[in-house]
Design a protein around this motif. Sequence first.
Motif, PDB file in Angstrom:
ATOM      1  N   PHE A 250      -2.308  -2.922 -30.892  1.00  0.00           N
ATOM      2  CA  PHE A 250      -1.151  -2.061 -31.097  1.00  0.00           C
ATOM      3  C   PHE A 250      -0.446  -1.769 -29.781  1.00  0.00           C
ATOM      4  CE2 PHE A 250       0.680   2.241 -31.370  1.00  0.00           C
ATOM      5  CZ  PHE A 250       1.596   2.034 -32.399  1.00  0.00           C
TER       6      PHE A 250
ATOM      7  N   CYS B 276       3.342  -2.648 -28.533  1.00  0.00           N
ATOM      8  CA  CYS B 276       4.239  -1.624 -27.993  1.00  0.00           C
ATOM      9  C   CYS B 276       4.820  -2.053 -26.657  1.00  0.00           C
ATOM     10  CB  CYS B 276       3.497  -0.299 -27.839  1.00  0.00           C
ATOM     11  SG  CYS B 276       3.081   0.504 -29.407  1.00  0.00           S
TER      12      CYS B 276
ATOM     13  N   PHE C 249      -8.102  -2.919 -32.685  1.00  0.00           N
ATOM     14  CA  PHE C 249      -6.776  -2.672 -33.255  1.00  0.00           C
ATOM     15  C   PHE C 249      -5.904  -1.876 -32.290  1.00  0.00           C
ATOM     16  CE2 PHE C 249      -3.626  -0.358 -35.708  1.00  0.00           C
ATOM     17  CZ  PHE C 249      -3.150  -1.331 -36.576  1.00  0.00           C
ATOM     18  N   ALA C 250      -6.511  -0.902 -31.580  1.00  0.00           N
ATOM     19  CA  ALA C 250      -5.760  -0.093 -30.618  1.00  0.00           C
ATOM     20  C   ALA C 250      -5.190  -0.961 -29.503  1.00  0.00           C
ATOM     21  CB  ALA C 250      -6.648   1.002 -30.041  1.00  0.00           C
TER      22      ALA C 250
END
Length: 219
Positions: free
Chosen positions: A173, A177, A169-170
């Motif tokens: 994300f 970004c 998930f990081a």
Amino acid sequence: MSRKELSKSEVEEIVEEKIRRIFNLTYNTRVPFEPMEKEVMPYIHPDVGFTDGWQEGRGKPFYSVGMRGFHSLCNFDCDIFQSSVSINKSQTKGRAIVDGVMNIHLTRFWTYPLRIIIVYQFELTNINSETREVKFLIKEQEEMWSFSDMITAFPVVGYLYRLIFRRVFAQGFLLACRMGAQLQTLAGADVATGKNWNQEELKNEPSLASPSGALPNLW
């Protein structure tokens, strides 16, 4: 209502000590219910409201039944990491936050640590400077805990969640970004305001300027 002789910070210190005592009593099944209820309930407002991630209710009877029932469902105790109390200038009401962990003993060999944050909103009813006694009534109590912490504490599932899901998930994300930053650069505008900023305007923007006048490193 007698007040003023005790300073605001002294009142906050006295209330904080009592709030920690209330927390340690209500989140510990090793304390017999009757003595706990006798000490805690005088600090509960008749129209107290209780809220957590699953439920909400109002009234002292609701609070009492819920407290008794919860103590009957499982065995647990608690640890406090930190606490804080703040009251208003007129010393009529305040707010307390307790950050800690509830150790739920599900079996003899397995304890489930549930990280919780409790927010108490209370009304001050009497401040006695001679005896240094402060009386208050808790009008709202909110119990907050993280679903992430709940999942992480489970065997196997927590391991997969912590080492796989969070990392995947990081990365997703961060990718989103980067794409957002690139689109903003191509557009040449602030996404939030739609404004085009130049270097001179950035230097004069109070929210972005550093004391030296140089632009801060936003990344």
